[in-house]
Design a protein around this motif. Sequence first.
Motif, PDB file in Angstrom:
ATOM      1  N   LEU A  18      32.533  14.273 -13.920  1.00  0.00           N
ATOM      2  CA  LEU A  18      33.386  14.751 -12.835  1.00  0.00           C
ATOM      3  C   LEU A  18      33.268  13.925 -11.563  1.00  0.00           C
ATOM      4  CD1 LEU A  18      33.125  18.668 -12.933  1.00  0.00           C
ATOM      5  CD2 LEU A  18      35.030  17.237 -13.664  1.00  0.00           C
ATOM      6  N   ARG A  19      32.259  13.086 -11.468  1.00  0.00           N
ATOM      7  CA  ARG A  19      31.963  12.413 -10.197  1.00  0.00           C
ATOM      8  C   ARG A  19      33.144  11.600  -9.685  1.00  0.00           C
ATOM      9  NH1 ARG A  19      25.978  10.262 -11.835  1.00  0.00           N
ATOM     10  NH2 ARG A  19      24.870  12.267 -11.661  1.00  0.00           N
ATOM     11  N   ASP A  20      33.767  10.819 -10.549  1.00  0.00           N
ATOM     12  CA  ASP A  20      34.883   9.977 -10.103  1.00  0.00           C
ATOM     13  C   ASP A  20      36.054  10.828  -9.632  1.00  0.00           C
ATOM     14  OD1 ASP A  20      33.411   7.745 -10.675  1.00  0.00           O
ATOM     15  OD2 ASP A  20      34.385   7.334 -12.605  1.00  0.00           O
ATOM     16  N   PHE A  21      36.316  11.923 -10.343  1.00  0.00           N
ATOM     17  CA  PHE A  21      37.409  12.807  -9.940  1.00  0.00           C
ATOM     18  C   PHE A  21      37.101  13.449  -8.589  1.00  0.00           C
ATOM     19  CE2 PHE A  21      39.007  17.184  -9.707  1.00  0.00           C
ATOM     20  CZ  PHE A  21      40.376  16.938  -9.731  1.00  0.00           C
ATOM     21  N   VAL A  22      35.901  13.973  -8.428  1.00  0.00           N
ATOM     22  CA  VAL A  22      35.520  14.624  -7.170  1.00  0.00           C
ATOM     23  C   VAL A  22      35.571  13.626  -6.019  1.00  0.00           C
ATOM     24  CG1 VAL A  22      33.633  15.767  -5.945  1.00  0.00           C
ATOM     25  CG2 VAL A  22      34.147  16.396  -8.314  1.00  0.00           C
ATOM     26  N   ALA A  23      35.119  12.388  -6.272  1.00  0.00           N
ATOM     27  CA  ALA A  23      35.162  11.364  -5.226  1.00  0.00           C
ATOM     28  C   ALA A  23      36.606  11.058  -4.828  1.00  0.00           C
ATOM     29  CB  ALA A  23      34.469  10.092  -5.708  1.00  0.00           C
ATOM     30  N   ALA A  24      37.514  11.009  -5.825  1.00  0.00           N
ATOM     31  CA  ALA A  24      38.926  10.754  -5.527  1.00  0.00           C
ATOM     32  C   ALA A  24      39.529  11.891  -4.715  1.00  0.00           C
ATOM     33  CB  ALA A  24      39.705  10.546  -6.825  1.00  0.00           C
ATOM     34  N   VAL A  25      39.176  13.130  -5.057  1.00  0.00           N
ATOM     35  CA  VAL A  25      39.670  14.285  -4.305  1.00  0.00           C
ATOM     36  C   VAL A  25      39.151  14.253  -2.872  1.00  0.00           C
ATOM     37  CG1 VAL A  25      39.557  16.806  -4.129  1.00  0.00           C
ATOM     38  CG2 VAL A  25      39.988  15.735  -6.341  1.00  0.00           C
ATOM     39  N   ASP A  26      37.894  13.859  -2.708  1.00  0.00           N
ATOM     40  CA  ASP A  26      37.310  13.802  -1.362  1.00  0.00           C
ATOM     41  C   ASP A  26      38.039  12.792  -0.470  1.00  0.00           C
ATOM     42  OD1 ASP A  26      35.499  15.750  -1.970  1.00  0.00           O
ATOM     43  OD2 ASP A  26      33.844  14.367  -2.401  1.00  0.00           O
ATOM     44  N   THR A  27      38.550  11.707  -1.064  1.00  0.00           N
ATOM     45  CA  THR A  27      39.289  10.737  -0.252  1.00  0.00           C
ATOM     46  C   THR A  27      40.573  11.339   0.305  1.00  0.00           C
ATOM     47  OG1 THR A  27      40.569   9.841  -2.118  1.00  0.00           O
ATOM     48  CG2 THR A  27      38.412   8.848  -1.667  1.00  0.00           C
ATOM     49  N   VAL A  28      41.057  12.419  -0.320  1.00  0.00           N
ATOM     50  CA  VAL A  28      42.278  13.083   0.148  1.00  0.00           C
ATOM     51  C   VAL A  28      41.948  14.225   1.092  1.00  0.00           C
ATOM     52  CG1 VAL A  28      44.347  14.348  -0.554  1.00  0.00           C
ATOM     53  CG2 VAL A  28      43.513  12.460  -1.958  1.00  0.00           C
ATOM     54  N   LEU A  29      41.045  15.099   0.686  1.00  0.00           N
ATOM     55  CA  LEU A  29      40.785  16.312   1.477  1.00  0.00           C
ATOM     56  C   LEU A  29      40.047  16.016   2.775  1.00  0.00           C
ATOM     57  CD1 LEU A  29      39.868  18.900  -1.303  1.00  0.00           C
ATOM     58  CD2 LEU A  29      42.114  18.282  -0.373  1.00  0.00           C
ATOM     59  N   GLY A  30      39.271  14.940   2.806  1.00  0.00           N
ATOM     60  CA  GLY A  30      38.625  14.547   4.047  1.00  0.00           C
ATOM     61  C   GLY A  30      37.425  15.418   4.405  1.00  0.00           C
TER      62      GLY A  30
END
Length: 531
Positions: A468-480
């Motif tokens: 899940l790490r890559d997905f969570v990291a990608a989401v974090d780039t959006v949600l801030g």
Amino acid sequence: MTAEPGGAPTPPGDDGVTIIGGGQPDVVDLADLDRAAHLLATVADRLDIAARLLTVATQAAPSALLTPEGKAAARALQAARSGAAAPARVADDVLDLARRVRGAVITYDHAESAARSALRGVVALDGSLLGTFPVLAVQRFVQVGVAAAVAANVARVTTRTAMALLAPFGRADDVLRWEQRQLRHWAPRATTWALADRRSELLVLGLASGFLGRDGLLVPPSQRVRLAARRISGLLPDAGPTAVVARAGAPQLPVPRDVAGVIANTGLSYREGTETGMRGTPDGTISVQRLHRPDGTVSWVVEIPGTQNAGVTGDSPMDNGTNPRLVGDVPDDMTDAVLDAMHLAGIRSDEPVLLAGHSQGGMVAANVASIAAGTYAIAAVVTAGSPDDVGAVRVPSSVEVLHLRHPQDVVPQASGGPILTGPNVREMRVDPALNGAAPVTSPLDAHAMGRYVTSAEAIEVHADDPQLRDFVAAVDTVLGPEGTTATTRQFVATRDPDLVRLDPVTGLPRGDRLSPVGGPTPLPALSPAAR
């Protein structure tokens, strides 16, 4: 037996969460894994024996331990018995590892094994034969009907006999009440079991093969549902053009801080009167949130609800006419509508975007990502209760995808094919009953939006999982980070003739500039004209 590539799955834990895909592709021999688990269990047993021997050695010669040398030996024995590398502690760790390896073996059984593939082939062939030779279909129907009639007759005779025996005691009605209780108890469970955990996948494949008949024999089983959906979509009446209109006075949805918040906002985008829809929200609403981060940068979240109308030609394109088009991979007006909404919202090509959708909305989100990933900076896609492989099969490797589903939900199996995962695509299964929620009582309950909002909270719990790490990291780039705020705009996809002829920017009549449903969407400069 070898599991399908797509990343080693995380074994199901006590919270009922299983993750398949993500990370690096991997091929695992299940026999080797099983042998490794057995070997680890044996090592744990030997370590337990060593721990007991250390205890015996400590107690064997107490008088010798009174000398300086004996005291030193005692300290060494004590360190060996209770230190960080003590056999008893290591034994516990090894035994836990053995359990995890066995859990991985069980989890890999969800992959497309040789036996499962053969079963799919048999179901596909049987369906094609039934569709090709109607006599066989009639014979099968008669056989099932006779079996059902016999079972019903046996139940009726048994009930009447029991009532007759209890009538003299005034207890005949107890039999009927008992039957009613049993029916209420077992009917939902039987239905859930029959449709759960990829069993519906085989049913969908069989129905599609039967619909195609002899033509189905010419294509592989993995393509039959898609081909059948294309043919069904070709039989549907023309629904008319679709427009995308900005909603005046749209409510400001909460600032999403995690994926669960994004899924919750997707639920709030459903029409008024549904399980999670907000008051006043019309059919066909697409929510677009502009996130303002503390450093001045901007990102976006697009939230797309699922099917809201049972018909195929109503005023809202979120209907059952859009579903076969999505499954069949043919142009559909909801994909065009979301692309138009993104254009009208003013999303720039360098601003990261997260697409989210429930049910049909998840298929649309994956479709949009596959089409527009080169035009917009789409970072991630999350779907809830959507068919796993629809749209996501074409998503570029730069886009991280997560399919959230319940094992009892039949909708993710609508594609009729095996789970398709990869380094950037993973499926997260959450069993609500094991995750602290009430047990699922029916397929509709398993597909409910509210259920998925709760299940999405498990993503944060497992955020450190390698898959899940890559997905969570990608989401974090959006949600801030903390301090990020949001502005919500909503757009309504509609076929209402009065709204179709209005310019979505000016709100004024724009003349006859309409193209057919499912028409091409020009990229990157999307036209605000309705399609």
